[in-house]
Scaffold this motif. Structure first.
Motif, short mmCIF file in Angstrom:
data_model
loop_
_atom_site.label_atom_id
_atom_site.label_comp_id
_atom_site.label_asym_id
_atom_site.label_seq_id
_atom_site.Cartn_x
_atom_site.Cartn_y
_atom_site.Cartn_z
N GLY A 1 1.19 -0.77 0.36
CA GLY A 1 0.14 0.16 -0.18
C GLY A 1 1.06 0.94 0.45
N LYS A 2 2.43 1.07 0.77
CA LYS A 2 3.43 2.45 0.24
C LYS A 2 3.39 2.79 -1.62
CE LYS A 2 4.95 1.50 5.64
NZ LYS A 2 5.49 0.76 5.74
N PRO A 3 3.79 3.45 -1.63
CA PRO A 3 3.62 4.99 -2.94
C PRO A 3 5.67 3.41 -3.45
CG PRO A 3 4.60 6.33 -1.44
CD PRO A 3 4.10 5.30 -0.48
N PHE A 4 6.18 2.90 -2.91
CA PHE A 4 7.03 2.44 -2.91
C PHE A 4 7.19 1.28 -3.73
CE2 PHE A 4 7.97 3.23 1.32
CZ PHE A 4 7.74 1.78 1.41
N PHE A 5 6.09 -0.03 -2.79
CA PHE A 5 5.32 -1.01 -3.08
C PHE A 5 5.70 -1.52 -4.28
CE2 PHE A 5 3.10 -5.03 -3.04
CZ PHE A 5 3.58 -5.61 -1.77
N GLU A 6 5.72 -1.25 -4.97
CA GLU A 6 5.50 -1.98 -7.20
C GLU A 6 7.03 -1.77 -6.96
OE1 GLU A 6 3.80 -4.02 -8.61
OE2 GLU A 6 2.17 -3.69 -7.15
N SER A 7 7.58 -0.42 -6.89
CA SER A 7 8.55 -0.31 -7.16
C SER A 7 9.57 -1.72 -6.09
CB SER A 7 9.27 0.75 -6.98
OG SER A 7 10.46 1.72 -7.47
N PHE B 1 12.02 -3.90 -8.07
CA PHE B 1 13.51 -3.97 -7.56
C PHE B 1 14.30 -5.32 -7.08
CE2 PHE B 1 16.84 -2.97 -4.45
CZ PHE B 1 18.11 -2.45 -5.57
N MET B 2 13.58 -5.96 -6.48
CA MET B 2 14.01 -6.96 -5.45
C MET B 2 14.01 -8.16 -5.71
SD MET B 2 15.14 -5.73 -2.60
CE MET B 2 15.82 -7.68 -1.43
N SER B 3 12.77 -8.52 -6.99
CA SER B 3 12.47 -9.78 -7.73
C SER B 3 14.00 -9.37 -9.31
CB SER B 3 11.25 -9.98 -8.22
OG SER B 3 11.22 -8.83 -9.02
N SER B 4 14.70 -8.28 -9.17
CA SER B 4 14.89 -8.38 -11.09
C SER B 4 16.29 -8.85 -11.21
CB SER B 4 15.44 -6.93 -10.53
OG SER B 4 16.68 -6.28 -9.94
N GLY B 5 16.80 -9.54 -9.80
CA GLY B 5 17.91 -10.50 -9.84
C GLY B 5 18.79 -11.16 -8.02
N PRO B 6 19.20 -11.59 -8.19
CA PRO B 6 19.96 -12.25 -6.99
C PRO B 6 20.54 -11.81 -5.79
CG PRO B 6 21.11 -13.35 -8.43
CD PRO B 6 20.53 -11.91 -9.71
N CYS B 7 19.77 -12.22 -4.90
CA CYS B 7 20.27 -11.70 -3.49
C CYS B 7 20.90 -12.66 -3.13
CB CYS B 7 18.70 -11.08 -2.56
SG CYS B 7 17.39 -9.99 -3.65
N VAL B 8 21.73 -11.46 -1.53
CA VAL B 8 22.71 -13.31 -1.03
C VAL B 8 21.96 -12.67 -0.11
CG1 VAL B 8 24.36 -13.85 0.51
CG2 VAL B 8 24.86 -13.13 -1.99
#
Ligand code: CMP
Length: 138
Positions: free
Chosen positions: A55-61, A65-72
């Protein structure tokens, strides 16, 4: 009190070869790694992780971003580790982060801020269980 917290080297950190830099700072400050793996979340998984921000304005973005590539994803354990790691990480907005913090040194905007850290005991527990099972924690 001995606590656990969840740390994430976000896709911008992985892409920019900052995994070693982040881990070096954590270990250099005496934080203990008790679990670690590389993952690549899909959009639904990223939305689940950031559910508290729905619900926050940055949620979609941020979930794009967090699904755009691998994380550790890393679990840190130690006395007062939630606050200690947040201090090493720096403020969410790198412009407000103290000198010498990871975000101040490497973040490029408020979203691409290199690392994540749990903000409370309750959220640390939820976040750790989101990514790890008991057999993966040492
Ligand atoms: P994190 O500490 O992982 O928690 C939520 C994330 O959303 C944050 O780091 C940033 O990557 C991203 N974000 C983008 N814009 C904002 C904002 N205005 N306030 C907080 N977080 C934001």
């Amino acid at each position: 009190m001995v606590e656990r917290t969840l740390s994430i080297v976000k896709p911008d950190g992985v892409m920019r070869n900052l995994i070693g830099e982040v881990i070096g700072r954590l270990e250099g400050e005496g934080l203990k790694i008790v679990a670690m793996k590389m993952i690549h979340m899909n959009k639904a998984q990223a939305k689940g992780f950031y559910k508290v921000h729905e619900g926050k304005p940055f949620f979609e973005s941020v979930t794009d971003f967090m699904s755009s590539g691998p994380c550790v994803v890393i679990i840190l354990e130690g006395e007062n580790v939630i606050a200690r790691y947040r201090e090493i990480m720096g403020a969410t907005n790198y412009k407000d982060a103290a000198e010498g913090t990871i975000r101040r040194d490497f973040a490029t905007d408020i979203e691409k801020n290199v690392v994540h850290g749990s903000d409370s005991l309750e959220n640390a527990d939820i976040e750790i269980n989101y990514f790890f099972n008991a057999l993966e924690i040492h």
